[in-house]
Motif scaffolding. Structure first.
Motif, PDB file in Angstrom:
ATOM      1  N   ALA A  35      -6.514  -9.106  -2.863  1.00 23.31           N
ATOM      2  CA  ALA A  35      -7.506  -8.753  -1.857  1.00 23.31           C
ATOM      3  C   ALA A  35      -7.081  -7.521  -1.086  1.00 23.31           C
ATOM      4  O   ALA A  35      -5.900  -7.162  -1.043  1.00 23.31           O
ATOM      5  CB  ALA A  35      -7.714  -9.922  -0.887  1.00 23.31           C
ATOM      6  N   TRP A  36      -8.080  -6.899  -0.499  1.00 26.21           N
ATOM      7  CA  TRP A  36      -7.862  -5.815   0.445  1.00 26.21           C
ATOM      8  C   TRP A  36      -8.413  -6.247   1.801  1.00 26.21           C
ATOM      9  O   TRP A  36      -9.531  -6.752   1.883  1.00 26.21           O
ATOM     10  CB  TRP A  36      -8.554  -4.543  -0.016  1.00 26.21           C
ATOM     11  N   PHE A  37      -7.610  -6.044   2.813  1.00 26.69           N
ATOM     12  CA  PHE A  37      -8.014  -6.251   4.194  1.00 26.69           C
ATOM     13  C   PHE A  37      -7.813  -4.939   4.957  1.00 26.69           C
ATOM     14  O   PHE A  37      -7.108  -4.051   4.487  1.00 26.69           O
ATOM     15  CB  PHE A  37      -7.170  -7.346   4.863  1.00 26.69           C
ATOM     16  N   ARG A  38      -8.416  -4.851   6.107  1.00 29.05           N
ATOM     17  CA  ARG A  38      -8.198  -3.674   6.945  1.00 29.05           C
ATOM     18  C   ARG A  38      -8.165  -4.087   8.410  1.00 29.05           C
ATOM     19  O   ARG A  38      -8.763  -5.088   8.794  1.00 29.05           O
ATOM     20  CB  ARG A  38      -9.274  -2.615   6.726  1.00 29.05           C
ATOM     21  N   GLN A  39      -7.453  -3.295   9.186  1.00 24.88           N
ATOM     22  CA  GLN A  39      -7.357  -3.556  10.617  1.00 24.88           C
ATOM     23  C   GLN A  39      -7.720  -2.284  11.366  1.00 24.88           C
ATOM     24  O   GLN A  39      -6.915  -1.354  11.471  1.00 24.88           O
ATOM     25  CB  GLN A  39      -5.958  -4.019  10.998  1.00 24.88           C
ATOM     26  N   GLU A  46      -9.535  -7.637   8.981  1.00 25.16           N
ATOM     27  CA  GLU A  46     -10.755  -8.179   8.389  1.00 25.16           C
ATOM     28  C   GLU A  46     -10.764  -7.988   6.872  1.00 25.16           C
ATOM     29  O   GLU A  46     -10.140  -7.075   6.328  1.00 25.16           O
ATOM     30  CB  GLU A  46     -11.987  -7.477   8.991  1.00 25.16           C
ATOM     31  N   PHE A  47     -11.498  -8.862   6.228  1.00 22.98           N
ATOM     32  CA  PHE A  47     -11.624  -8.835   4.778  1.00 22.98           C
ATOM     33  C   PHE A  47     -12.443  -7.635   4.324  1.00 22.98           C
ATOM     34  O   PHE A  47     -13.436  -7.279   4.949  1.00 22.98           O
ATOM     35  CB  PHE A  47     -12.289 -10.136   4.312  1.00 22.98           C
ATOM     36  N   VAL A  48     -12.002  -7.040   3.205  1.00 24.51           N
ATOM     37  CA  VAL A  48     -12.727  -5.925   2.607  1.00 24.51           C
ATOM     38  C   VAL A  48     -13.214  -6.281   1.205  1.00 24.51           C
ATOM     39  O   VAL A  48     -14.398  -6.166   0.903  1.00 24.51           O
ATOM     40  CB  VAL A  48     -11.845  -4.659   2.549  1.00 24.51           C
ATOM     41  N   ALA A  49     -12.291  -6.699   0.334  1.00 23.73           N
ATOM     42  CA  ALA A  49     -12.645  -6.977  -1.052  1.00 23.73           C
ATOM     43  C   ALA A  49     -11.589  -7.863  -1.677  1.00 23.73           C
ATOM     44  O   ALA A  49     -10.448  -7.897  -1.222  1.00 23.73           O
ATOM     45  CB  ALA A  49     -12.769  -5.676  -1.846  1.00 23.73           C
ATOM     46  N   ALA A  50     -11.998  -8.584  -2.728  1.00 24.41           N
ATOM     47  CA  ALA A  50     -11.053  -9.423  -3.466  1.00 24.41           C
ATOM     48  C   ALA A  50     -11.499  -9.525  -4.904  1.00 24.41           C
ATOM     49  O   ALA A  50     -12.696  -9.484  -5.201  1.00 24.41           O
ATOM     50  CB  ALA A  50     -10.958 -10.812  -2.844  1.00 24.41           C
ATOM     51  N   SER A  51     -10.528  -9.709  -5.789  1.00 23.56           N
ATOM     52  CA  SER A  51     -10.839  -9.863  -7.201  1.00 23.56           C
ATOM     53  C   SER A  51      -9.790 -10.741  -7.855  1.00 23.56           C
ATOM     54  O   SER A  51      -8.594 -10.554  -7.615  1.00 23.56           O
ATOM     55  CB  SER A  51     -10.871  -8.497  -7.889  1.00 23.56           C
ATOM     56  N   THR A  52     -10.238 -11.692  -8.665  1.00 24.97           N
ATOM     57  CA  THR A  52      -9.311 -12.531  -9.405  1.00 24.97           C
ATOM     58  C   THR A  52      -8.895 -11.837 -10.698  1.00 24.97           C
ATOM     59  O   THR A  52      -9.687 -11.135 -11.324  1.00 24.97           O
ATOM     60  CB  THR A  52      -9.943 -13.890  -9.738  1.00 24.97           C
ATOM     61  N   TRP A  53      -7.670 -12.037 -11.096  1.00 27.29           N
ATOM     62  CA  TRP A  53      -7.178 -11.413 -12.323  1.00 27.29           C
ATOM     63  C   TRP A  53      -7.710 -12.131 -13.557  1.00 27.29           C
ATOM     64  O   TRP A  53      -7.771 -11.548 -14.617  1.00 27.29           O
ATOM     65  CB  TRP A  53      -5.652 -11.402 -12.311  1.00 27.29           C
ATOM     66  N   ARG A  54      -8.063 -13.374 -13.433  1.00 20.96           N
ATOM     67  CA  ARG A  54      -8.700 -14.098 -14.526  1.00 20.96           C
ATOM     68  C   ARG A  54      -9.984 -14.690 -13.995  1.00 20.96           C
ATOM     69  O   ARG A  54     -10.055 -15.140 -12.854  1.00 20.96           O
ATOM     70  CB  ARG A  54      -7.785 -15.213 -15.049  1.00 20.96           C
ATOM     71  N   VAL A  64     -19.030  -2.953   3.124  1.00 15.54           N
ATOM     72  CA  VAL A  64     -18.526  -1.998   2.131  1.00 15.54           C
ATOM     73  C   VAL A  64     -19.235  -2.116   0.781  1.00 15.54           C
ATOM     74  O   VAL A  64     -18.964  -1.316  -0.119  1.00 15.54           O
ATOM     75  CB  VAL A  64     -17.000  -2.150   1.925  1.00 15.54           C
ATOM     76  N   LYS A  65     -20.117  -3.081   0.634  1.00 18.11           N
ATOM     77  CA  LYS A  65     -20.814  -3.251  -0.635  1.00 18.11           C
ATOM     78  C   LYS A  65     -21.576  -1.993  -1.016  1.00 18.11           C
ATOM     79  O   LYS A  65     -22.249  -1.384  -0.197  1.00 18.11           O
ATOM     80  CB  LYS A  65     -21.782  -4.438  -0.549  1.00 18.11           C
ATOM     81  N   GLY A  66     -21.428  -1.616  -2.280  1.00 18.99           N
ATOM     82  CA  GLY A  66     -22.084  -0.404  -2.761  1.00 18.99           C
ATOM     83  C   GLY A  66     -21.286   0.861  -2.523  1.00 18.99           C
ATOM     84  O   GLY A  66     -21.616   1.914  -3.080  1.00 18.99           O
ATOM     85  N   ARG A  67     -20.251   0.797  -1.696  1.00 21.02           N
ATOM     86  CA  ARG A  67     -19.427   1.983  -1.421  1.00 21.02           C
ATOM     87  C   ARG A  67     -17.995   1.825  -1.923  1.00 21.02           C
ATOM     88  O   ARG A  67     -17.378   2.794  -2.351  1.00 21.02           O
ATOM     89  CB  ARG A  67     -19.389   2.265   0.085  1.00 21.02           C
ATOM     90  N   TYR A 108     -11.825 -14.810   1.029  1.00 23.26           N
ATOM     91  CA  TYR A 108     -11.843 -13.850   2.119  1.00 23.26           C
ATOM     92  C   TYR A 108     -11.044 -14.247   3.340  1.00 23.26           C
ATOM     93  O   TYR A 108     -10.972 -13.504   4.316  1.00 23.26           O
ATOM     94  CB  TYR A 108     -13.291 -13.596   2.553  1.00 23.26           C
ATOM     95  N   ARG A 109     -10.412 -15.408   3.318  1.00 24.87           N
ATOM     96  CA  ARG A 109      -9.707 -15.860   4.522  1.00 24.87           C
ATOM     97  C   ARG A 109      -8.299 -15.286   4.555  1.00 24.87           C
ATOM     98  O   ARG A 109      -7.482 -15.526   3.666  1.00 24.87           O
ATOM     99  CB  ARG A 109      -9.648 -17.386   4.586  1.00 24.87           C
TER     100      ARG A 109
END
Length: 126
Positions: A35-39, A46-54, A64-67, A108-109
């Motif tokens: 995941a990516w978070f930002r402060q 806060e949560f930005v994005a996450a992706s599972t490897w499988r 941030v959706k679409g950008r 996202y937590r």
């Protein structure tokens, strides 16, 4: 020893693009969600994005959706950030956890992630 090493970031202008990288090593589990978070200044992380490897699960914050797009190549994950806005200014962190966390409350937590990168600053000027 678990290591998440981030690179990228810097000072850019509104509308520009930036790509962050996070190279991961030593994780004690193979089913991973990254995941990516930002402060932002003066605010909570806060949560930005996450992706599972499988399994191919990917999730983005509405802001941030679409950008922004997260991707992975071997042990490096990327956050491609396009059409940047001044409100995207923040310290950006990558984080890792077992992907099982996503089957509960979602990916996202912040509290579910045990492993964190050192953070990299992204500043977007108007």
């Amino acid at each position: 020893q678990v290591q998440l090493v981030e690179s990228g970031g810097g000072l850019v202008q509104a509308g520009d693009s930036v790509r962050l990288s996070c190279t991961v090593s030593g994780l004690p589990f193979s089913n991973v969600v990254m995941a990516w978070f930002r402060q932002p200044p003066g605010k909570e992380r806060e949560f930005v994005a996450a992706s599972t490897w499988r399994g191919g699960t990917t999730d983005y914050a509405d802001s941030v959706k679409g950008r922004f797009t997260t991707s992975r190549q071997e042990n490096t994950v990327y956050l491609q950030m396009n059409s940047l806005k001044p409100e995207d200014t923040a310290v950006y962190y990558c984080a890792a956890a077992p992907s099982v966390i996503c089957s509960g409350y979602g990916c996202y937590r912040r509290v579910d992630y045990d492993y964190w990168g050192q953070g990299t600053q992204v500043t977007v000027s108007s």
